[in-house]
Scaffold this motif. Structure first.
Motif, PDB file in Angstrom:
ATOM      1  N   LYS A  31      36.674  57.354  10.271  1.00 15.27           N
ATOM      2  CA  LYS A  31      35.314  57.355   9.747  1.00 15.27           C
ATOM      3  C   LYS A  31      35.099  58.335   9.005  1.00 15.27           C
ATOM      4  N   LEU A  32      35.484  59.615   9.092  1.00 16.89           N
ATOM      5  CA  LEU A  32      35.469  60.433   8.095  1.00 16.89           C
ATOM      6  C   LEU A  32      36.135  60.428   6.881  1.00 16.89           C
ATOM      7  N   ASN A  33      37.290  60.046   6.841  1.00 17.00           N
ATOM      8  CA  ASN A  33      38.166  59.740   5.689  1.00 17.00           C
ATOM      9  C   ASN A  33      37.614  58.422   4.875  1.00 17.00           C
ATOM     10  N   ALA A  34      36.970  57.388   5.541  1.00 20.34           N
ATOM     11  CA  ALA A  34      36.264  56.112   4.891  1.00 20.34           C
ATOM     12  C   ALA A  34      35.089  56.975   4.077  1.00 20.34           C
ATOM     13  N   PHE A  35      34.324  57.721   4.664  1.00 20.03           N
ATOM     14  CA  PHE A  35      33.264  58.377   4.068  1.00 20.03           C
ATOM     15  C   PHE A  35      33.575  59.292   2.902  1.00 20.03           C
ATOM     16  N   VAL A  36      34.373  60.034   3.024  1.00 19.74           N
ATOM     17  CA  VAL A  36      34.813  61.066   2.067  1.00 19.74           C
ATOM     18  C   VAL A  36      35.501  60.361   0.690  1.00 19.74           C
ATOM     19  N   GLU A  37      35.912  59.035   1.172  1.00 20.28           N
ATOM     20  CA  GLU A  37      36.570  58.252  -0.271  1.00 20.28           C
ATOM     21  C   GLU A  37      35.661  57.925  -1.106  1.00 20.28           C
ATOM     22  N   GLN A  38      34.264  57.703  -0.450  1.00 19.18           N
ATOM     23  CA  GLN A  38      33.267  57.209  -1.310  1.00 19.18           C
ATOM     24  C   GLN A  38      32.062  58.329  -1.643  1.00 19.18           C
ATOM     25  N   ASN A  39      32.411  59.430  -0.962  1.00 10.29           N
ATOM     26  CA  ASN A  39      31.183  60.507  -1.363  1.00 10.29           C
ATOM     27  C   ASN A  39      32.010  61.854  -1.283  1.00 10.29           C
ATOM     28  N   LYS A  40      31.577  62.726  -1.968  1.00 11.58           N
ATOM     29  CA  LYS A  40      32.101  64.152  -1.928  1.00 11.58           C
ATOM     30  C   LYS A  40      31.173  64.797  -1.119  1.00 11.58           C
ATOM     31  N   SER A  41      31.703  65.101  -0.049  1.00  8.99           N
ATOM     32  CA  SER A  41      30.839  65.757   1.269  1.00  8.99           C
ATOM     33  C   SER A  41      31.689  67.014   1.674  1.00  8.99           C
ATOM     34  N   VAL A  42      30.991  68.244   1.319  1.00  5.59           N
ATOM     35  CA  VAL A  42      31.645  69.274   1.934  1.00  5.59           C
ATOM     36  C   VAL A  42      31.525  69.381   3.624  1.00  5.59           C
ATOM     37  N   PRO A  43      30.395  68.995   3.997  1.00  9.29           N
ATOM     38  CA  PRO A  43      30.382  69.099   5.681  1.00  9.29           C
ATOM     39  C   PRO A  43      31.290  68.060   6.026  1.00  9.29           C
ATOM     40  N   ALA A  44      31.524  66.799   5.528  1.00  8.96           N
ATOM     41  CA  ALA A  44      32.326  65.871   6.152  1.00  8.96           C
ATOM     42  C   ALA A  44      33.964  66.301   5.813  1.00  8.96           C
ATOM     43  N   LEU A  45      34.013  66.917   4.915  1.00 11.23           N
ATOM     44  CA  LEU A  45      35.516  67.453   4.576  1.00 11.23           C
ATOM     45  C   LEU A  45      35.818  68.659   5.476  1.00 11.23           C
ATOM     46  N   LEU A  46      34.874  69.320   5.806  1.00 12.86           N
ATOM     47  CA  LEU A  46      34.888  70.532   6.614  1.00 12.86           C
ATOM     48  C   LEU A  46      35.396  69.938   8.069  1.00 12.86           C
ATOM     49  N   GLN A  47      34.482  68.987   8.449  1.00 14.17           N
ATOM     50  CA  GLN A  47      34.926  68.614   9.729  1.00 14.17           C
ATOM     51  C   GLN A  47      36.271  67.708   9.874  1.00 14.17           C
ATOM     52  N   LEU A  48      36.571  66.920   8.966  1.00 15.23           N
ATOM     53  CA  LEU A  48      37.654  66.437   8.657  1.00 15.23           C
ATOM     54  C   LEU A  48      38.939  67.431   8.896  1.00 15.23           C
ATOM     55  N   ALA A  49      38.740  68.617   8.027  1.00 16.29           N
ATOM     56  CA  ALA A  49      39.891  69.527   8.090  1.00 16.29           C
ATOM     57  C   ALA A  49      40.017  70.186   9.544  1.00 16.29           C
ATOM     58  N   SER A  50      38.879  70.213  10.213  1.00 15.91           N
ATOM     59  CA  SER A  50      39.005  70.997  11.573  1.00 15.91           C
ATOM     60  C   SER A  50      39.525  69.957  12.640  1.00 15.91           C
ATOM     61  N   ILE A  51      39.227  68.821  12.378  1.00 16.43           N
ATOM     62  CA  ILE A  51      39.928  67.940  13.530  1.00 16.43           C
ATOM     63  C   ILE A  51      41.476  67.834  13.157  1.00 16.43           C
ATOM     64  N   HIS A  52      42.050  67.849  11.930  1.00 12.25           N
ATOM     65  CA  HIS A  52      43.322  67.886  11.280  1.00 12.25           C
ATOM     66  C   HIS A  52      44.111  69.293  12.082  1.00 12.25           C
ATOM     67  N   GLU A  53      43.238  70.300  12.082  1.00 17.25           N
ATOM     68  CA  GLU A  53      43.909  71.617  12.555  1.00 17.25           C
ATOM     69  C   GLU A  53      43.899  71.600  14.023  1.00 17.25           C
ATOM     70  N   LYS A  54      43.005  70.840  14.779  1.00 13.69           N
ATOM     71  CA  LYS A  54      42.841  70.703  16.296  1.00 13.69           C
ATOM     72  C   LYS A  54      44.083  69.649  16.796  1.00 13.69           C
ATOM     73  N   THR A  55      44.435  68.962  15.806  1.00 11.60           N
ATOM     74  CA  THR A  55      45.360  67.830  16.258  1.00 11.60           C
ATOM     75  C   THR A  55      46.833  68.216  15.600  1.00 11.60           C
ATOM     76  N   LYS A  56      46.665  69.352  15.249  1.00 11.51           N
ATOM     77  CA  LYS A  56      47.888  70.334  14.791  1.00 11.51           C
ATOM     78  C   LYS A  56      48.796  69.534  13.604  1.00 11.51           C
ATOM     79  N   ASN A  57      47.756  68.895  12.577  1.00 10.08           N
ATOM     80  CA  ASN A  57      48.341  68.121  11.467  1.00 10.08           C
ATOM     81  C   ASN A  57      47.917  68.857  10.449  1.00 10.08           C
ATOM     82  N   TYR A  58      48.820  70.257  10.201  1.00 10.56           N
ATOM     83  CA  TYR A  58      48.505  71.287   9.342  1.00 10.56           C
ATOM     84  C   TYR A  58      48.567  70.910   7.837  1.00 10.56           C
ATOM     85  N   ALA A  59      49.437  69.770   7.589  1.00 11.00           N
ATOM     86  CA  ALA A  59      49.446  69.133   6.134  1.00 11.00           C
ATOM     87  C   ALA A  59      48.419  68.617   5.725  1.00 11.00           C
TER      88      ALA A  59
END
Length: 168
Positions: A105-133
């Motif tokens: 959902k967040l990827n779909a949103f940020v593809e269409q919108n430049k959103s700092v909060p959505a990107l922060l949340q997305l990056a945080s999820i990637h960290e928690k799932t250990k997808n550091y790349a």
């Protein structure tokens, strides 16, 4: 609270005042009143996204994910650019251990919108799932939008320094 109540009386369609009142009701655990307040706004105009998200916010406060999710999906259907609904929906998916759906959902949103909060949340999820790349890529996208974002700079530095061996 009194000022927001006055605002709601003077301008009943002014949703920021409604949301603040709803926040007070959530804090006081007056969930029925909060649901009623949101429901009134939905009934006034079901084609506005924010009232759907407001009702979902009350359900989320009660951890009633089964009711919150359809309201958030409805808010997104009504307004596909309504950022708050995406952020809340991602939180719901994380709380129900559906990180892949949150990422989608967040990827779909940020593809269409430049959103700092959505990107922060997305990056945080990637960290928690250990997808550091993916986390570092997301922080870099965020910094391309807002190069002085202290949170992204800090978190990217941490990913690079502590997880360097796990990034391409």
């Amino acid at each position: 609270r009194k000022a927001f109540e006055q605002s709601a009386v003077l301008s009943p369609d002014y949703l920021p005042a409604t949301e603040r009142l709803l926040d007070f009701e959530i804090a006081d655990k007056q969930y029925a009143a909060a649901i009623g307040r949101a429901q009134q706004q939905i009934e006034k105009d079901p084609k506005r996204a924010q009232p759907w998200a407001l009702r979902a916010k009350v359900y989320l406060a009660q951890r009633d994910f089964a009711h919150a999710e359809p309201d958030l999906l409805k808010a997104i259907e009504v307004d596909p650019k309504f950022e708050a609904a995406y952020l809340l929906l991602a939180q719901l998916y994380i709380a129900t251990e559906r990180q892949d759906q949150a990422i989608g959902k967040l990827n779909a949103f940020v593809e269409q919108n430049k959103s700092v909060p959505a990107l922060l949340q997305l990056a945080s999820i990637h960290e928690k799932t250990k997808n550091y790349a993916a986390a570092s890529d997301t922080y870099e996208k965020l910094l391309a939008i807002n190069g002085n974002n202290v949170i992204a700079l800090n978190n990217l530095a941490v990913v690079y320094s502590e997880r360097f061996d796990q990034i391409d």
